[in-house]
Design an enzyme around this catalytic site. Structure first.
Site, PDB file in Angstrom:
ATOM      1  N   THR A 112      35.579  44.934  40.638  1.00  0.00           N
ATOM      2  CA  THR A 112      35.669  45.929  41.704  1.00  0.00           C
ATOM      3  C   THR A 112      37.065  46.544  41.633  1.00  0.00           C
ATOM      4  O   THR A 112      38.064  45.867  41.877  1.00  0.00           O
ATOM      5  CB  THR A 112      35.426  45.291  43.081  1.00  0.00           C
ATOM      6  OG1 THR A 112      34.092  44.782  43.129  1.00  0.00           O
ATOM      7  CG2 THR A 112      35.604  46.325  44.193  1.00  0.00           C
ATOM      8  N   LYS A 187      30.153  50.749  45.339  1.00  0.00           N
ATOM      9  CA  LYS A 187      30.593  49.424  45.777  1.00  0.00           C
ATOM     10  C   LYS A 187      31.453  49.528  47.033  1.00  0.00           C
ATOM     11  O   LYS A 187      31.399  48.667  47.921  1.00  0.00           O
ATOM     12  CB  LYS A 187      31.379  48.743  44.656  1.00  0.00           C
ATOM     13  CG  LYS A 187      31.911  47.345  45.019  1.00  0.00           C
ATOM     14  CD  LYS A 187      30.792  46.369  45.333  1.00  0.00           C
ATOM     15  CE  LYS A 187      31.330  45.000  45.759  1.00  0.00           C
ATOM     16  NZ  LYS A 187      31.889  44.206  44.647  1.00  0.00           N
ATOM     17  N   LYS A 255      41.335  43.132  49.511  1.00  0.00           N
ATOM     18  CA  LYS A 255      41.638  43.935  48.316  1.00  0.00           C
ATOM     19  C   LYS A 255      40.628  45.066  48.179  1.00  0.00           C
ATOM     20  O   LYS A 255      40.995  46.231  47.943  1.00  0.00           O
ATOM     21  CB  LYS A 255      41.617  43.045  47.073  1.00  0.00           C
ATOM     22  CG  LYS A 255      41.989  43.755  45.769  1.00  0.00           C
ATOM     23  CD  LYS A 255      40.793  44.325  45.019  1.00  0.00           C
ATOM     24  CE  LYS A 255      39.969  43.232  44.377  1.00  0.00           C
ATOM     25  NZ  LYS A 255      38.862  43.779  43.533  1.00  0.00           N
TER      26      LYS A 255
END
Length: 302
Positions: A112, A187, A255
């Site tokens: 990601t 995502k 994050k």
């Protein structure tokens, strides 16, 4: 390491898998079980050696010392590392995989990351004759172990068509969503949704517990109706029991949400609720819960 799974027949390929963390280790194992020749690389060599030993040192698997070594001769290179910096290092660093890949090969990245690094690596790959696909996943460690991840892809259609049968070794859904970067943007949408669902579930369960309800019974009932969600079914009972030693860590979620906020600023999009939930996750980190599962949001309500 992985659950039993029936694999679709595929032509065995030479694959490299870079990154054997919580997600990468079971994903790479599924590729091996599906019949492919798999070379793995991990920043900590001992972890890669342990992965190989746990699988019984199969003849069609080996450990490489560098990403460049792992990628040499591979039909497809796959990666699942930590962040933009880690991806850039394994792809284009002094011992990066791009240095040894043949023209016409594929790189599929499951990290990601920002959408921008996906676009940058796709552009660089094009110059070198390498096709890059950004392919972040959803489903967590259990999804990886059970081989039922959801994969969101950005890249050229032809490359996607070549990669998809391979990715199905550890996925139940593999979808192309557009050009390079589209997988990472999807995502981000996913993580924004997850943050909202987990916070609302935390509030609901904390409310029910304070009201004296048997929340295991409540979850059993309401999960049959409109309130049902994956988070309720899989994390609701453990939230009630105050267990958070599994799944996707708070540090990782923050994050990911940071990537969402960066992209939102570029797009001029507002994420007020997500920003508030991110602040709640910061509180959980301050409680020492950086490695707790994301469902630990309920801790700050108790």
């Amino acid at each position: 390491m992985i659950a039993d799974k029936t694999y679709e027949p595929v032509q065995p390929l030479r694959l490299a898998f870079l990154g054997l963390g919580t997600m990468g280790a079971p994903m790479a194992a599924h590729l091996l079980k599906a019949g492919h020749h798999v070379t793995v690389y991990n920043r900590t060599r001992a972890k890669a050696d342990a992965w190989l030993a746990e699988l019984g040192n199969p003849p069609h698997a080996r450990v490489a010392n560098t990403p460049r070594d792992a990628a040499y001769g591979a039909d497809i290179v796959l990666s699942c590392v930590g962040n933009d910096k880690d991806l850039a290092e394994v792809a284009t660093g002094p011992e990066g995989g791009f240095l040894s890949m043949d023209r016409g090969t594929l790189w599929v990245d499951h990290t990601t990351t920002s959408a921008q690094i996906a676009r940058d690596l796709a552009a660089l790959g094009k110059v070198k004759g390498i096709t890059f696909i950004d392919a972040p996943v959803s489903g967590g460690n259990l999804g990886a172990i059970n081989g039922v991840l959801t994969v969101m892809c950005g890249g050229e259609q032809e490359a996607f068509d070549r990669a998809a049968p391979v990715l199905k070794a550890y996925a139940r859904a593999v979808t192309r969503l557009g050009e390079p970067g589209a997988g990472q943007l999807a995502k981000m949408v996913n993580q924004i949704c997850v943050a909202g669902v987990v916070q609302s579930l935390a509030e609901a369960l904390a409310f029910g517990q304070k009201a004296g309800l048997d929340m295991h019974k409540v979850i059993e009932v309401i999960s049959q109706g409109a309130a049902s969600s994956w988070q309720m079914a899989n994390r609701g009972p453990t939230m009630v029991d105050d267990r958070f030693d599994f799944g996707f860590a708070v540090d990782w979620m923050r994050k990911d949400l940071g990537l969402c906020f960066d992209e939102a600023r570029r797009q001029g999009a507002a994420l007020p609720v997500t920003e508030q939930i991110d602040a709640y996750y910061a509180e959980v980190q301050a409680m020492g819960g950086g490695r707790w599962d994301t469902s630990s949001l309920i801790r700050r309500l108790r």
